[in-house]
Design an enzyme around this catalytic site. Structure first.
Site, PDB file in Angstrom:
ATOM      1  N   THR A  33       0.839  -1.184   0.000  1.00 21.00           N
ATOM      2  CA  THR A  33       0.000   0.000   0.000  1.00 21.00           C
ATOM      3  C   THR A  33       0.883   1.246   0.000  1.00 21.00           C
ATOM      4  OG1 THR A  33      -1.821  -1.098   1.157  1.00 21.00           O
ATOM      5  CG2 THR A  33      -1.716   1.300   1.335  1.00 21.00           C
ATOM      6  N   GLY A  34       0.441   2.277  -0.715  1.00 24.09           N
ATOM      7  CA  GLY A  34       1.186   3.527  -0.768  1.00 24.09           C
ATOM      8  C   GLY A  34       1.500   3.922  -2.189  1.00 24.09           C
ATOM      9  N   THR A  36       4.373   4.299  -3.874  1.00 23.34           N
ATOM     10  CA  THR A  36       5.347   3.481  -4.607  1.00 23.34           C
ATOM     11  C   THR A  36       4.759   2.116  -4.946  1.00 23.34           C
ATOM     12  OG1 THR A  36       7.061   4.600  -3.305  1.00 23.34           O
ATOM     13  CG2 THR A  36       7.744   2.723  -4.649  1.00 23.34           C
ATOM     14  N   ASP A  89       6.434  -4.201  -1.407  1.00 19.24           N
ATOM     15  CA  ASP A  89       5.791  -3.081  -0.724  1.00 19.24           C
ATOM     16  C   ASP A  89       6.776  -1.927  -0.633  1.00 19.24           C
ATOM     17  OD1 ASP A  89       3.927  -1.595   0.649  1.00 19.24           O
ATOM     18  OD2 ASP A  89       3.626  -3.058   2.256  1.00 19.24           O
ATOM     19  N   GLY A  90       6.269  -0.760  -0.328  1.00 14.74           N
ATOM     20  CA  GLY A  90       7.114   0.396  -0.109  1.00 14.74           C
ATOM     21  C   GLY A  90       7.525   0.497   1.346  1.00 14.74           C
ATOM     22  N   ALA A  91       8.209   1.582   1.688  1.00 11.23           N
ATOM     23  CA  ALA A  91       8.604   1.845   3.068  1.00 11.23           C
ATOM     24  C   ALA A  91       8.733   3.349   3.253  1.00 11.23           C
ATOM     25  CB  ALA A  91       9.925   1.147   3.402  1.00 11.23           C
ATOM     26  N   GLY A 104       2.865   4.789   7.008  1.00  6.99           N
ATOM     27  CA  GLY A 104       2.478   6.144   6.647  1.00  6.99           C
ATOM     28  C   GLY A 104       1.136   6.192   5.941  1.00  6.99           C
ATOM     29  N   GLU A 111      -0.100  -4.986   6.255  1.00 10.36           N
ATOM     30  CA  GLU A 111       1.187  -5.073   5.571  1.00 10.36           C
ATOM     31  C   GLU A 111       2.134  -6.024   6.306  1.00 10.36           C
ATOM     32  OE1 GLU A 111       1.504  -0.654   3.470  1.00 10.36           O
ATOM     33  OE2 GLU A 111       2.200  -0.918   5.524  1.00 10.36           O
ATOM     34  N   LYS A 129      14.463   7.597   0.971  1.00 12.50           N
ATOM     35  CA  LYS A 129      13.927   6.828   2.103  1.00 12.50           C
ATOM     36  C   LYS A 129      15.016   6.144   2.933  1.00 12.50           C
ATOM     37  CE  LYS A 129       9.780   7.908   0.957  1.00 12.50           C
ATOM     38  NZ  LYS A 129       8.913   7.052   0.167  1.00 12.50           N
TER      39      LYS A 129
END
Length: 260
Positions: A33-34, A36, A89-91, A104, A111, A129
């Site tokens: 999710t997010g 990226t 996934d993003g971070a 965030g 997640e 990041k």
């Protein structure tokens, strides 16, 4: 068109495009999710439509589920999948140990469940990041609504004995109301500045009554794919101890950008 994207968005796109290459036919894939992760879902959708890629995706939020269906990815639940081959996934932050801060976007609980139910987790991120010490980004902690102010007070009291620079906490808002997660919980954002011992922090937070889960992902991420605004991509594998570099070319008429 890619020419209309900011350097940060270009970096996110090339990281997502490179990470999509790890996805193989028949895989069960956790979809993050997010912003990226949304690029990743679009890239995989294009591979499904154009290349006939056959995968089943397990989304980590209703937002991701809606996007995945829109681009043609078959969506299933984690209970249906049982176990996943890969999660991408993003971070919000990552350090040299590939420890992460996530949440965030407000989906940290799903997640973390999805990531730990996978053979491998790959994080996609722009170079901004990466940090020396986690904590500049506020650490999200998901808490149940009942007694959340008591939980907040307990967290603040606990932070006194932790190796952090700050101890301010705030309830995440959505307009004039408290933000509500997909599970019906609230999120407290911890403004710590620097987290000296992320592993200890993660364990201590989850012992506090009312805390559902925290946004520290320790020993979960296997690889990070870092994108740069000029198209460069770096892949770090924490298990193999390798670093590889490459480049992703932009295609100006790519269908991925038709809604940009």
């Amino acid at each position: 068109m890619t020419g209309e994207l900011s350097p940060i968005d270009k970096a996110k796109f090339v990281a997502a495009k490179r990470a999509a290459e790890f996805v193989e036919d028949g895989m069960r894939v956790g979809l993050g999710t997010g912003s990226t992760a949304a690029w990743l879902v679009r890239c995989l959708g294009e591979m499904v439509r154009e290349d006939g890629l056959k995968i089943r995706g397990v989304p980590t939020s209703t937002r991701t589920a809606d996007l995945a269906r829109d681009v043609g990815i078959e969506v299933i639940s984690l209970d249906e999948a049982k176990w996943l081959d890969l999660t991408i996934d993003g971070a919000d932050e990552f350090d040299s140990n590939l420890s992460l801060i996530k949440g965030g976007g407000g989906a940290l609980l799903q997640e973390k469940i999805v990531a730990t139910a996978s053979d491998q987790m790959i994080v996609i991120a722009d170079a901004a990041k990466e940090v020396e010490h986690l904590g500049s980004f506020p650490l999200p902690v998901e808490v149940i609504p009942f007694g959340w102010q008591t939980t907040q007070a307990l967290i603040e009291e606990t932070m006194v004995s932790m190796d952090v620079m700050g101890r301010q906490t705030s309830l995440r808002m959505n307009g004039d109301r408290a933000f509500v997660t997909d599970e019906g919980n609230h999120i407290l954002d911890l403004h710590l500045g620097r987290i000296g011992n992320p592993r200890q922090m993660a364990m201590v937070l989850n012992q506090i009554p009312g805390v559902v889960e925290n946004g520290l992902f320790i020993d979960i991420c296997d690889q990070v794919v870092i994108g740069y605004g000029d198209g460069r991509v770096e892949v770090r594998d924490i298990n193999a101890g390798t670093v590889s570099e490459g480049r992703v070319d932009f295609v100006e008429d790519d269908n991925l950008f038709k809604d940009i």
